[in-house]
Write a protein that holds these residues in place. Sequence first.
Motif, mmCIF file in Angstrom:
data_model
loop_
_atom_site.group_PDB
_atom_site.id
_atom_site.type_symbol
_atom_site.label_atom_id
_atom_site.label_comp_id
_atom_site.label_asym_id
_atom_site.label_seq_id
_atom_site.Cartn_x
_atom_site.Cartn_y
_atom_site.Cartn_z
ATOM 1 N N SER A 90 0.827 -1.204 0.000
ATOM 2 C CA SER A 90 0.000 0.000 0.000
ATOM 3 C C SER A 90 0.865 1.259 0.000
ATOM 4 N N THR A 91 1.901 1.262 0.853
ATOM 5 C CA THR A 91 2.808 2.409 0.911
ATOM 6 C C THR A 91 3.573 2.579 -0.396
ATOM 7 N N LEU A 92 4.011 1.444 -0.925
ATOM 8 C CA LEU A 92 4.791 1.485 -2.152
ATOM 9 C C LEU A 92 3.948 1.969 -3.329
ATOM 10 N N SER A 93 2.687 1.546 -3.387
ATOM 11 C CA SER A 93 1.814 1.966 -4.475
ATOM 12 C C SER A 93 1.611 3.476 -4.473
ATOM 13 N N THR A 94 1.412 4.031 -3.292
ATOM 14 C CA THR A 94 1.233 5.490 -3.182
ATOM 15 C C THR A 94 2.495 6.235 -3.596
ATOM 16 N N ALA A 95 3.642 5.768 -3.102
ATOM 17 C CA ALA A 95 4.905 6.429 -3.425
ATOM 18 C C ALA A 95 5.235 6.309 -4.911
ATOM 19 N N LEU A 96 4.931 5.138 -5.484
ATOM 20 C CA LEU A 96 5.245 4.915 -6.888
ATOM 21 C C LEU A 96 4.365 5.780 -7.795
ATOM 22 N N ASN A 97 3.098 5.910 -7.435
ATOM 23 C CA ASN A 97 2.213 6.769 -8.224
ATOM 24 C C ASN A 97 2.682 8.221 -8.205
ATOM 25 N N ALA A 98 3.104 8.674 -7.027
ATOM 26 C CA ALA A 98 3.595 10.053 -6.916
ATOM 27 C C ALA A 98 4.873 10.241 -7.723
ATOM 28 N N LEU A 99 5.778 9.276 -7.631
ATOM 29 C CA LEU A 99 7.049 9.378 -8.361
ATOM 30 C C LEU A 99 6.811 9.335 -9.875
ATOM 31 N N THR A 100 5.898 8.471 -10.301
ATOM 32 C CA THR A 100 5.587 8.382 -11.724
ATOM 33 C C THR A 100 4.998 9.687 -12.239
ATOM 34 N N THR A 101 4.083 10.274 -11.479
ATOM 35 C CA THR A 101 3.447 11.529 -11.884
ATOM 36 C C THR A 101 4.476 12.642 -12.025
ATOM 37 N N VAL A 102 5.369 12.737 -11.045
ATOM 38 C CA VAL A 102 6.388 13.795 -11.071
ATOM 39 C C VAL A 102 7.343 13.602 -12.248
ATOM 40 N N THR A 103 7.766 12.372 -12.459
ATOM 41 C CA THR A 103 8.723 12.105 -13.533
ATOM 42 C C THR A 103 8.125 12.397 -14.907
ATOM 43 N N LEU A 104 6.901 11.947 -15.120
ATOM 44 C CA LEU A 104 6.230 12.218 -16.395
ATOM 45 C C LEU A 104 6.012 13.711 -16.602
#
Length: 359
Positions: A247-261
């Motif tokens: 759950s924690t990883l999914s939230t962090a990964l979504n945020a990182l993906t959004t920022v990178t894109l």
Amino acid sequence: MLPTAALFLRVLNENTTLRDETELKQKGVEYLAALAPLVSALAESQSQALQGVSAEPASLTAAVARVQGLDERLGEDLDTTSRWSGLKEKIGRLPGISGSSQTIYDSHVEVGELALELYGEIRESTKLNMDPQSDIWFLQETITVNMPEAVTNVSRMSDSANMLAGANQRQRAALQVQLGVAVSNVEDSVAELTDNLQAAAEDTESSTLAGNLVSNLDSFRRGIEAANRGANFGGNPDVSTLVTAQSTLSTALNALTTVTLKEMSTLLDERSDELRVRQIEAWALLGVSVVLLLVAAFWTRSRAVKVSDSADAGRDVSVRDDSTGPGSPPAGAHSAGPYDSAPNYGGSATGRERSSALR
């Protein structure tokens, strides 16, 4: 004017080519933004299927619909339609798969590999993997390779650990190997992802890239560490820790993906604006060059006419001067022939004396 026009056309063609390439890359980034939720939804679908839930998750249904809409609009340009059609068909078959946990797992692994190949298709068709700008290259490597692999490998690690926790003695040996491969793949993906993001942050002119990446990358790595602890490779997996970590990883990964894109999209937008300015400058320089050439041609023509007129006037004056030179009779004087002059028989002789002499 011909060399000027040739130079302008060469600059314009090069600028147009760069603009077309940049526009294609922007379309690729838009497509990638839709694929990120799809990969996360496939991971969720895999976990639910292994828990006995056969229905397709709502997140996967929404993700498929979004990618389908984008593919209808951009698929021809990005050359993704064929590959997406195959992936979509495989996703539609997942709810009907039954059998052992390993069979369900293997079916989802196959679909996951097809999703990763779709990332590669976009990466190559848009030439993002050949971009000359350093920060964009590292960002695209992260988005198209490292992130989807990290999501996929973490999902496989967690699900393999859960399968191992509930397996009998006969199944444990094979599942230990499967878990070990997944753990190794996670470590490799996270290491490459971290290196590429750090390289992008160190070699960029963006004022926001470094700050946005650092905080989100730290959260992502903490989630990975928690997932590794829950998998507990070599020991007994901790299912509760894995659930929390996912759950924690999914939230962090979504945020990182959004920022990178977002950062990569901003860099491409800036390039597009710069190329548009260059095109305007090229047209402006062409206009100035043409005007200057026309002015120069008009001035040269006028100067040539003046010089020609001056030369003609000089020739007329020379002709008039030759007609009144030394030895010429004065203007208006009568020109007499050689027999018109009387012989000189003495300067003071009278007419009678001349007559007597003749006689």
